[in-house]
Design a protein around this motif. Structure first.
Motif, PDB file in Angstrom:
ATOM      1  N   ALA A 146      40.879  16.029  48.761  1.00  0.00           N
ATOM      2  CA  ALA A 146      40.317  14.681  48.677  1.00  0.00           C
ATOM      3  C   ALA A 146      41.302  13.657  49.231  1.00  0.00           C
ATOM      4  O   ALA A 146      40.912  12.737  49.963  1.00  0.00           O
ATOM      5  N   ARG A 160      37.917  17.437  38.537  1.00  0.00           N
ATOM      6  CA  ARG A 160      37.137  16.256  38.884  1.00  0.00           C
ATOM      7  C   ARG A 160      37.838  14.982  38.426  1.00  0.00           C
ATOM      8  O   ARG A 160      37.866  13.977  39.153  1.00  0.00           O
ATOM      9  N   ASN A 208      36.030  18.647  44.792  1.00  0.00           N
ATOM     10  CA  ASN A 208      36.750  18.536  43.517  1.00  0.00           C
ATOM     11  C   ASN A 208      38.116  19.217  43.642  1.00  0.00           C
ATOM     12  O   ASN A 208      38.443  20.167  42.925  1.00  0.00           O
ATOM     13  N   THR A 232      31.979  10.968  44.482  1.00  0.00           N
ATOM     14  CA  THR A 232      32.432  12.135  43.733  1.00  0.00           C
ATOM     15  C   THR A 232      31.258  13.028  43.371  1.00  0.00           C
ATOM     16  O   THR A 232      30.101  12.600  43.369  1.00  0.00           O
ATOM     17  N   LEU A 239      32.208   6.447  42.075  1.00  0.00           N
ATOM     18  CA  LEU A 239      32.554   7.456  41.071  1.00  0.00           C
ATOM     19  C   LEU A 239      31.299   7.690  40.239  1.00  0.00           C
ATOM     20  O   LEU A 239      30.870   6.810  39.481  1.00  0.00           O
ATOM     21  N   VAL A 257      40.530  14.079  40.858  1.00  0.00           N
ATOM     22  CA  VAL A 257      40.013  13.405  42.052  1.00  0.00           C
ATOM     23  C   VAL A 257      39.691  11.945  41.732  1.00  0.00           C
ATOM     24  O   VAL A 257      39.945  11.048  42.545  1.00  0.00           O
ATOM     25  N   GLU A 258      39.148  11.680  40.554  1.00  0.00           N
ATOM     26  CA  GLU A 258      38.875  10.300  40.156  1.00  0.00           C
ATOM     27  C   GLU A 258      40.165   9.492  40.090  1.00  0.00           C
ATOM     28  O   GLU A 258      40.211   8.330  40.529  1.00  0.00           O
TER      29      GLU A 258
END
Length: 229
Positions: free
Chosen positions: A47, A75, A42, A7, A61, A78-79
Motif C-alpha cells: 500500500a 487492514r 491489505n 480500503t 477508509l 494499512v489504515e
C-alpha cells in the motif's frame, strides 16, 4: 476523473486463502461522485508503494469490523499508513464507520459500545437538513478530542459525523454506499410515505454529492458543513 484510494475488507476463505474485498456499490457510488476508486491491498508495504507511485487526490477508509489502534491486524496497518500519508502529503481522508473510528482513534478518542445502532436508522440534522441514515456499528464515540468538530449526533449522544478541518478529514458512521444495495432499508414514516427504493436513490445521490464536493475542495466543504451545524 479524479482518483481516490479505497480500503478493502480482509476475510478468511477456505483452503487457507485470505481475500481482500470491496462491495461493488463503492466503485458505483464513487463514479456517481466523479471519482475513480483504486483498491489498496491489505499489505502495508505494498500500500505504501502504491501511495508513492500513484497520484490520487485522497482516500476513503471504508467500513466493516473495528479498527485496531495498535497490533498486527493488516487492514488496520494499512489504515494507519493512509493516516500518515494524509498528514505528510496533506491529502483528504473520508472515513466511513470503521474508517471514522480509525481517524478519531489516531487522536486518542475513546471508542465505547453502543446499543441500537445495528441494522437501524437514525434521523439526523446534517448539512442544514434532516437526513435519515442507516446504522451498522456496535461501537461509537460520545465525545471527541479538540481537533475534531462534531457535525451530527444520534439521539443517544453517539457521534454520527465529524470533521478535522486542520487535516481535511471527514467522518460518517453511516454507509452511503449501502443506499445502492438491492435490499432496501425500511425507512420511517417521517419520510412522507415514499417507497424505500425512491428513498435509497435520493440518499445515494446525497451521498455522492457530499463525497464529490469533499474531494473537489475539502476545506471549503468542511467550512460549509461546520457553519450549518
Amino acid at each position: 476523473m479524479k482518483t481516490v484510494f479505497i480500503t478493502q475488507q480482509h476475510s478468511a476463505m477456505p483452503h487457507g486463502e485470505w481475500h481482500a474485498s470491496l462491495d461493488r456499490s463503492w466503485p458505483a457510488l464513487l463514479d456517481k461522485a466523479g471519482l475513480i476508486a483504486i483498491c489498496l491491498p491489505n499489505d502495508a508495504k505494498l500500500a505504501s508503494t502504491m501511495l508513492e507511485q500513484i497520484d490520487a487526490v485522497g482516500a476513503v477508509l471504508t467500513g466493516g469490523g473495528e479498527h485496531l489502534k495498535t497490533g498486527a491486524d493488516c487492514r488496520s496497518e494499512v489504515e494507519r499508513v493512509l493516516i500518515r500519508w494524509s498528514l505528510e502529503k496533506h491529502k483528504p481522508l473520508l472515513g466511513i464507520c470503521r474508517g471514522m473510528q480509525a481517524l478519531c482513534q489516531h487522536f486518542d478518542a475513546e471508542l465505547k459500545p453502543t446499543t441500537g445502532h445495528v441494522k437501524s436508522t437514525h434521523v439526523l440534522q446534517f448539512n442544514g437538513r434532516e437526513l435519515n441514515v442507516n446504522s451498522y456499528h456496535n461501537y461509537g464515540f460520545y465525545s471527541l478530542p479538540e481537533q475534531f468538530e462534531i457535525l451530527a449526533t444520534a439521539t443517544d449522544g453517539v457521534v454520527e459525523s465529524c470533521s478535522c478541518p486542520r487535516h481535511s478529514w471527514l467522518g460518517m458512521m453511516w454507509h452511503p454506499e449501502r443506499e445502492l444495495l438491492p435490499t432496501k432499508l425500511s425507512y420511517p414514516a417521517a419520510d412522507n410515505g415514499a417507497e424505500p427504493a425512491t428513498l435509497n436513490a435520493l440518499y445515494a445521490d446525497i451521498g455522492a454529492g457530499l463525497i464529490g464536493a469533499f474531494f473537489d475542495n475539502p476545506q471549503t466543504m468542511l467550512t460549509e458543513l461546520s457553519c450549518k451545524v
